[in-house]
Design a protein around this motif. Structure first.
Motif, short mmCIF file in Angstrom:
data_model
loop_
_atom_site.label_atom_id
_atom_site.label_comp_id
_atom_site.label_asym_id
_atom_site.label_seq_id
_atom_site.Cartn_x
_atom_site.Cartn_y
_atom_site.Cartn_z
N GLU A 1 60.38 89.84 3.85
CA GLU A 1 60.93 88.67 3.86
C GLU A 1 59.91 87.73 2.75
O GLU A 1 58.76 87.98 3.15
N ARG A 2 60.50 86.83 2.18
CA ARG A 2 59.79 85.78 1.24
C ARG A 2 59.11 84.89 2.11
O ARG A 2 59.84 84.26 2.75
N VAL B 1 59.96 89.74 11.05
CA VAL B 1 59.18 90.15 10.01
C VAL B 1 57.95 90.65 10.83
O VAL B 1 57.10 91.83 10.39
N SER C 1 61.02 92.36 -3.47
CA SER C 1 61.47 91.98 -2.23
C SER C 1 60.43 91.36 -1.51
O SER C 1 59.36 91.61 -1.70
N GLY C 2 60.84 90.58 -0.56
CA GLY C 2 59.83 89.86 0.26
C GLY C 2 58.75 88.86 -0.66
O GLY C 2 59.27 88.11 -1.27
N GLY D 1 60.79 94.05 10.35
CA GLY D 1 62.13 94.00 9.74
C GLY D 1 63.00 94.29 10.76
O GLY D 1 64.36 94.23 10.31
#
Length: 345
Positions: A305-306, A338, A286-287, A342
């Motif tokens: 988050e990416r 972010v 993830s991210g 989150g």
């Protein structure tokens, strides 16, 4: 204003179906100016070759647009498509596999010259073939015209592959690991030959390699894009990127480069990755997908988050790293939730 030769606009390439579907290339954007070089560098499986095949028209994108001279290649007419396929040529990695073993060098070069009606007579054909061999440094050309691939060295085969790419007067060449199968002693001469061709003929290059030292040499006056698991994590002018790498993956690649000076080797600070293992494309973290290996990893921040490929933007030098965005005073480019661990605010 410089003319753009090719442009990727949020391009992705997917393979497989359902749970086994992977994004070999994921939301990639870049442009290459006419007569310039962009070098894609990264580990095996990063999506470099898939990107190159899409540039060459060998694979269609699953998402996004590829623009050739500002026009979407998927909307080209039949005549425009033929022009595009002539204009963009590819030099493959393995000269042992890319040349037909039962055809002589003359037959290999003559086929595209005759198919595209570039020559009109047999004397003109032989003059053109000899000219091409001289351009790539295979002299005297008559010593090579009637030889077969198995009678040539690896370096000579790759020069024939370059000559074949030049038969149709291309505007852009995709060189996919073009020197990786050649002896180290021959690599610099091949790279210098292609750089000379670029200056003399005005050819645009997309150069693909896993070797950052090769990328640095070939694209020193161009741009360098670092790919990781299908995404570009850093993009900028090569000299700026080497002098001030932003993304920790790029810094790890640079610190791993061997140094000729033993004093530099002893004093050089290496960036140690948290894990040597590359995640599977079937089960991405993830991210930020680099966070399981990243020495700058911050829990509750990196895996949320990416990061966008341009979350860090320093005068066009782009990188996908929230930690570096914060360090470099660009925290406003990080999504608010972010920054708050989150939590949607």
């Amino acid at each position: 204003m410089s003319e753009t030769a090719i442009e990727f606009v949020h391009v992705s390439k997917l393979f497989g179906h359902g749970k086994n579907q992977i994004r070999a290339v994921d939301d990639v954007s870049f442009k290459i100016e006419k007569g310039k070089t962009l070098c894609l560098v990264g580990e095996s499986g990063s999506g470099k070759s898939t990107t190159g095949k899409m540039v060459a028209g060998l694979l269609p994108p699953s998402e996004g647009k590829i623009l050739y001279k500002g026009k979407d290649v998927s909307t080209l007419t039949h005549s425009e498509s033929k022009q595009f396929r002539r204009a963009v040529q590819m030099i493959h990695q393995d000269p042992y596999a890319s040349l037909n073993p039962i055809r002589s060098v003359a037959q290999i070069l003559a086929t595209p010259l005759q198919h595209h009606h570039i020559v009109r007579s047999k004397p003109e054909l032989y003059r053109k073939m000899e000219e091409l061999l001289e351009i790539v440094g295979l002299t005297p050309p008559r010593d090579f015209l009637f030889k077969y691939p198995h009678q040539l060295s690896g370096g000579q085969r790759q020069r024939v592959a370059v000559a074949r790419a030049l038969t149709v007067n291309p505007e852009l060449i995709v060189a996919d690991e073009a020197v990786s199968m050649v002896d180290v002693s021959l690599r610099v001469s091949l790279l210098n030959m292609m750089l000379r061709l670029q200056k003399e003929l005005g050819v645009t290059f997309l150069f693909i390699t896993h070797d950052l030292a090769v990328a640095k040499h070939f694209a020193w006056e161009g741009q360098l894009a670092v790919m990781y698991l299908g995404r570009i994590v850093e993009l900028g002018d090569t000299q700026d990127l080497i002098a001030d790498p932003i993304h920790p993956y790029t810094r790890a690649l640079i610190t791993a480069l061997p140094e000729a000076d033993p004093v530099v080797t002893r004093t050089k600070k290496r960036l140690i990755l948290r894990s040597p293992d590359i995640p599977s494309l079937l089960n991405l973290p993830s991210g930020c997908t680099f966070h399981p290996r990243c020495p700058l990893y911050e829990e509750g921040f990196c895996e949320i988050e990416r990061p966008a490929s341009d979350v860090v933007n320093i005068n066009g030098h782009l990188a996908a790293c929230f930690v570096e965005a914060r360090k470099r005073g660009q925290e406003d480019r990080i999504p608010e939730f972010v920054r708050f661990g989150g939590v949607k605010v």
